[in-house]
Each structure stands twice: as C-alpha cells, then as structure tokens.
Write a protein that holds these residues in place. Sequence first.
Motif, PDB file in Angstrom:
ATOM      1  N   SER A 183      38.298  65.656  30.426  1.00  0.00           N
ATOM      2  CA  SER A 183      39.315  66.015  29.435  1.00  0.00           C
ATOM      3  C   SER A 183      38.947  67.286  28.678  1.00  0.00           C
ATOM      4  CB  SER A 183      39.532  64.867  28.440  1.00  0.00           C
ATOM      5  OG  SER A 183      40.078  63.743  29.079  1.00  0.00           O
ATOM      6  N   VAL A 188      48.172  66.582  25.893  1.00  0.00           N
ATOM      7  CA  VAL A 188      48.958  66.668  27.119  1.00  0.00           C
ATOM      8  C   VAL A 188      50.370  66.129  26.889  1.00  0.00           C
ATOM      9  CG1 VAL A 188      47.015  66.582  28.703  1.00  0.00           C
ATOM     10  CG2 VAL A 188      47.989  64.449  27.862  1.00  0.00           C
ATOM     11  N   GLY A 189      50.846  66.217  25.680  1.00  0.00           N
ATOM     12  CA  GLY A 189      52.171  65.690  25.363  1.00  0.00           C
ATOM     13  C   GLY A 189      53.285  66.678  25.644  1.00  0.00           C
ATOM     14  N   ASP A 256      50.361  66.825  31.791  1.00  0.00           N
ATOM     15  CA  ASP A 256      50.246  65.437  32.228  1.00  0.00           C
ATOM     16  C   ASP A 256      50.512  65.363  33.734  1.00  0.00           C
ATOM     17  OD1 ASP A 256      50.466  62.734  32.773  1.00  0.00           O
ATOM     18  OD2 ASP A 256      51.830  62.288  31.119  1.00  0.00           O
ATOM     19  N   HIS A 258      50.879  62.950  35.635  1.00  0.00           N
ATOM     20  CA  HIS A 258      51.713  61.837  36.093  1.00  0.00           C
ATOM     21  C   HIS A 258      53.173  62.011  35.697  1.00  0.00           C
ATOM     22  CE1 HIS A 258      48.023  59.893  37.255  1.00  0.00           C
ATOM     23  NE2 HIS A 258      47.566  59.974  36.024  1.00  0.00           N
ATOM     24  N   ASN A 259      53.476  63.110  35.035  1.00  0.00           N
ATOM     25  CA  ASN A 259      54.839  63.369  34.578  1.00  0.00           C
ATOM     26  C   ASN A 259      55.460  64.452  35.453  1.00  0.00           C
ATOM     27  OD1 ASN A 259      57.170  64.263  33.179  1.00  0.00           O
ATOM     28  ND2 ASN A 259      56.331  63.463  31.255  1.00  0.00           N
ATOM     29  N   HIS A 262      57.215  67.425  33.918  1.00  0.00           N
ATOM     30  CA  HIS A 262      56.351  68.498  33.431  1.00  0.00           C
ATOM     31  C   HIS A 262      55.752  69.298  34.583  1.00  0.00           C
ATOM     32  CE1 HIS A 262      55.530  66.200  29.392  1.00  0.00           C
ATOM     33  NE2 HIS A 262      56.792  66.524  29.548  1.00  0.00           N
ATOM     34  N   THR A 284      44.854  63.740  34.771  1.00  0.00           N
ATOM     35  CA  THR A 284      45.284  62.528  35.455  1.00  0.00           C
ATOM     36  C   THR A 284      44.350  61.375  35.103  1.00  0.00           C
ATOM     37  OG1 THR A 284      43.945  63.011  37.419  1.00  0.00           O
ATOM     38  CG2 THR A 284      46.211  63.843  37.409  1.00  0.00           C
ATOM     39  N   GLN A 285      44.712  60.199  35.545  1.00  0.00           N
ATOM     40  CA  GLN A 285      43.904  58.998  35.304  1.00  0.00           C
ATOM     41  C   GLN A 285      43.507  58.385  36.641  1.00  0.00           C
ATOM     42  OE1 GLN A 285      45.918  55.842  33.221  1.00  0.00           O
ATOM     43  NE2 GLN A 285      44.131  54.505  33.165  1.00  0.00           N
ATOM     44  N   LYS A 288      45.313  55.195  38.523  1.00  0.00           N
ATOM     45  CA  LYS A 288      46.626  55.093  37.878  1.00  0.00           C
ATOM     46  C   LYS A 288      47.582  54.186  38.671  1.00  0.00           C
ATOM     47  CE  LYS A 288      49.998  56.357  35.061  1.00  0.00           C
ATOM     48  NZ  LYS A 288      50.023  55.961  33.634  1.00  0.00           N
TER      49      LYS A 288
END
Length: 641
Positions: A183, A188-189, A256, A258-259, A262, A284-285, A288
């Motif tokens: 990170s 990351v919004g 992000d 996963h979005n 975006h 990313t995670q 996920k």
Amino acid sequence: MTDFSKTPLLDTIRTPDDLRKMRVDQLRQVADELRTEMIDAVSVTGGHFGAGLGVVELTTALHYVFDTPRDRLIWDVGHQAYPHKILTGRRDRIRTLRMAGGLSGFVKRAESEYDPFGTGHSSTSISAGLGMAVARDLAKGKNNVIAVIGDGSISAGMAYEAMNNAGAMNSRLIVILNDNNMSIAPPVGAMSAYLSRLYSGKTYRSLREAGKQIGKHLPKLIADRAARAEEYSRGFMMGGGTLFEELGFYYVGPVDGHNLDHLLPILENVRDADTGPFLVHVVTQKGKGYAPAEAASDRYHAVVKFDVATGTQAKAKSNAPSYQNVFGQSLVKEAEKDDKIVGITAAMPSGTGIDLFEKVFPKRTFDVGIAEQHAVTFAAGLAAEGFKPFCAIYSTFLQRGYDQVVHDVALQSLPVRFAIDRAGLVGADGATHAGAFDNAYLGCLPNMVIMAASDEAELVNMVATQVAINDRPSAVRYPRGEGRGVEMPEVGTPLEIGKGRIVRQGNKVALLSFGTRLAECEKAADELATLGLSTTVADARFLKPLDVELVLKLAREHEVLITIEEGSIGGFGSHVMQCLSDNGMLDGEVRARSMVLPDEFMDHDSPNALYARAGLDAKGIVKKVFEALGKEHQGEVGKLA
C-alpha cells in the motif's frame, strides 16, 4: 467440472476478441464469473491462488482495453496469470494446471501467443517489456507493451534498473504496479480515482507540457518554483508517485483495482497516450472474492486441492518433517548457543524455514525482499564483521546472486553459510523452479565447502557443520518436501569436512550418492542383491572438498562405480570423474558412470514421474549398473520384477 449455467457470459468467451465485443456494463458479471471459474478450477488442481483472485478485474480490464495479443501483455512471475489463461483460449485445459502434459503454473511462450514472455522468477517484466517496446519502435510498429508487476517483485533492483533505463529513453511503455500488500499510497476512493483519470487524460498532459514550454521563457527562479509546486501538489494528492516520476515515469494512481468504473477510463487514457512511460498504481486485495483466502492470504498464496465450500485444504499427513522445517529448527538450536548466528532470506521466510528462526530471534532475522544479489553481499558484510550469517535461498533463485557468490563471498573466503532449499526437481512448479544447477555453478568455485543431505538427520548435522566453518563459505543443499522419517538427533554434530560414509558394504558394484537419492540407491542395491550382485552403497556427503580416499577405494575394490545426484551435468559426478582421471583410474581399472538430470529443462509432473523419466529412481540405477557391466549381464535385467 464447473456448472456452466453459473457462467453464461464467460461461456461465450474463447478469446479476448469475444470479450471486447461485450458492453461495458457486462464486464462486472464477466469478472464475477471468471472468479467463480478460477476458484472451482484451482480447487481441483491446486496451485497459486490468492494473487490470481486479486487480479480478476484487472485482467478483465486489460484484455478489454488492449488489443492482445498484438498489444504485448507481460505478467511478472506469472503465478497470478490463471484468470489470464482462462480468457485467452485455455479455459478447456485449466483443470490440467501443473499436471503432466497440462498447462504450466506460470506464463510460458510455447503455450500461447498471448504469453509473449515466459516468467517464473520475479522482477523481469519491465526489462522484457522495454526490450519489446524498443523492438517495436525500431520496426516502426504502433502496438502497446504492458508489464504487470506486483509490489513484492518491484522490490528487486532489476525492476528499478529497467525503469531508470525506460525513463531515460522516454519509451512508450505501460507498467501496471499491482499493489496488494505494501500500500504505497492508501487513498483509493472516488476522489483518488477522479484525479487519476484527470491526470492520465490528454487534456491535463497537454496543459502540463504547455506549462513546461512556457516555463522555459520565464525567469529561472519563477519557473523552478512553479515546477516544484506542481510536483508537490501531484505528490501530495497522488501519494507515492514521486519516486516513479523521478525515474522518468508518468505516475497515475492509486486506483482501486477491483472497481472497473475506475480502471477502464484510466487504462484507455494511457493506451491512447503517445508520450513516454506510464506507471499505473493499482491497489488490489489478495484472495479477493473468496472469504477463506481474504481472511488468510498467506495460507492461500498457493494451495493443494481444497473444498470450495469450506476452504479446507486436503493435505496428506506425513510422519516425516519437511526439510525446510528441519533446517529452521536446527538453526534455532544452534542460535540458542551462539549469538553470532543470523538468518537471511529473500522474501521466502516460510518457504525456507527462516520463519521458525524469526519467531525466536526476530532481531537476528532479515528478510531483504526479492533481492538475492543484495542478500548475498549483505551476508558477506555480516561475515566480514565476525557474524555467522545463514543465507537461505532456493537453488533456482540463488542463480540470481551468482556474481555476488563469486566476487563478494568466495573470492574473499568469507564464511557465509548458504542453505539451498528446493535443490533438485520440484514437481508441479516445473522448470522455472527446479534446483538443477547449483552443484555445477558452486562446484567450480575455489574456497567452497559443498554438502548435500541424504536425509533429515544428516541435514541437522550439516547445519552444525556450517556453524563450525569459520574460514570459508559453505553450502548445504536439500530438496523440497518431507524427509525419510529417520531417527533425529537431539542436537547436530559437526561432520569431518570432506569425508563421506559407507552405508552398506559389498564387493562388485559401488553406488556413490550425493544427496537424497541415497534411498533409491539402497532400493537398487536390494534389487541387485536378488541377482547375486553384491553392492556397496556410499553417501558422499561432500562435493567439495571431495572425499578422494573414499572415491579411490570404491574404484579399486569394485568392478563398477556409479555416481548418483539430483543435479545437472558438471556437478558431483564430474568432480568424481576428474578425481579418477587425475589418479589414472579411468584406464580400464573401473567402469565408472555418472547419473545426472537430463540435459534439458524438465517440465512439470509428479515427483515420482520426473525421477523415473530422469532415470534417477531404483529402476534407472539398476539399468545403469547393467549398462556398465556390459552385454554379458544384459539378460539379467529381465529377471527383475
């Protein structure tokens, strides 16, 4: 098999061309179905898991936005590329992952035109991508080159060497930093995504370039202050981009991963840019979309077969400890007696057993990241100051630090202790991870002590031996997997340097083993005994210094001498043959043969199948004995079961 009613959109995708025909509003469902398919497939095959789950949306977006395979997409390491394989015409074979004749667990050029560069070791993607980008420019091409690299892989010096070069050349190259752990920049919004989209767009870049041109005509003080203000504002708003900007990259992110709302516009912007290199920072995670993997990403980095509903992995129980744990536990016991002992690993603490050492001695444990070159010279510096560093690195990864082993360690006779894990074949991980060459690449170096453990008890004693060696470097090699289940010593006893041992005495055939193939030598001796061939089995223990006395004794007292090792040509057997040659023993006195791994890169398969193919099982050893004995004994082979 998968219930394909769960994946109606994915069922229509054979190649990325099919994906690119879909509407943008369908991509979320495609990603969800892709994740479902990956979970189901890996539950059947086992393999790398968490990283692949983390890049499902990124993989979908990249293949949707870019014109692969014309646009070159390079996955660093490749263990996150299972979703990529599913989308690129290999879904019908995804349940053959890491099996004989099946798909590789890594990216492989020979497997698909969508795999432009093979990867199994980390931190190579940017260098390879830059080479492809330059080749494109020289050929006056227009395609994109995209390198996807993780936060672990980007810790290696090679990645920064490549970025420095790419930035200086102003090459049109796109690097995707898949940040799933460190990170670099937390925000990351929506605002971060908006700014990333703005900064990656042509309008902002044009304004920024215009500002630079105007600045050339302003007084220097004003121009410098304006440039610093712009850099500060971007660094403040965009987080960790300043470093990459200094290397000559245009930093975009964080975003992000996963979005898709975006990701897509940002990737489209960098795709359409006609200027120098971009770095897109995607967060990313790991794991996920699959709760067990999200909760324990370390345990789900790589998995065996598992139950999808519970996440329970079906690991077979063994009565024998793993070699890596034996090493770690032995090092702890030695360190309890000697506060000069330290442990070093290059991003593989659990894979090498250093994690066991770290639990007891956290301040004496150093994980340097994916930086094997640094790990070796760092260890050399510690040794120069009187400490006793144990540098635990896989055989295949130690290759990356070879110059440092030669120049910084061996040349100076510094007592760095190398613990070489995964020595030999590694089953499903295949050629990229097989430890085939360390006998050869270390055996040619002066000032080295090189050992191979024939079982877990021997490994305990060899760790103690390394502790006692204070005048030169040493290495002990041991394989992946469990030991033989032999009785273990409470504490290690240092071995006499350069001395092997006789395990079983005979008088006609001598089998001289270096490493864990000793068990197969004993089985071969049993089979030979049924045919009336009395066989001596010896454990060399040391490649260097070689036990010359033992080698010559075996050669003089037997008709046939066979050396057996789990390594390439140029290793232990070559040293034995050199010894016999130097002592005039190859002039008809003994029929000597060396058994090594085939002179090829052996693909993934089960360990037993690989050993059989290499001829390094009991059956292969018996066959080699009869080849050496000659035609008069060939008929006896048929008597074997």
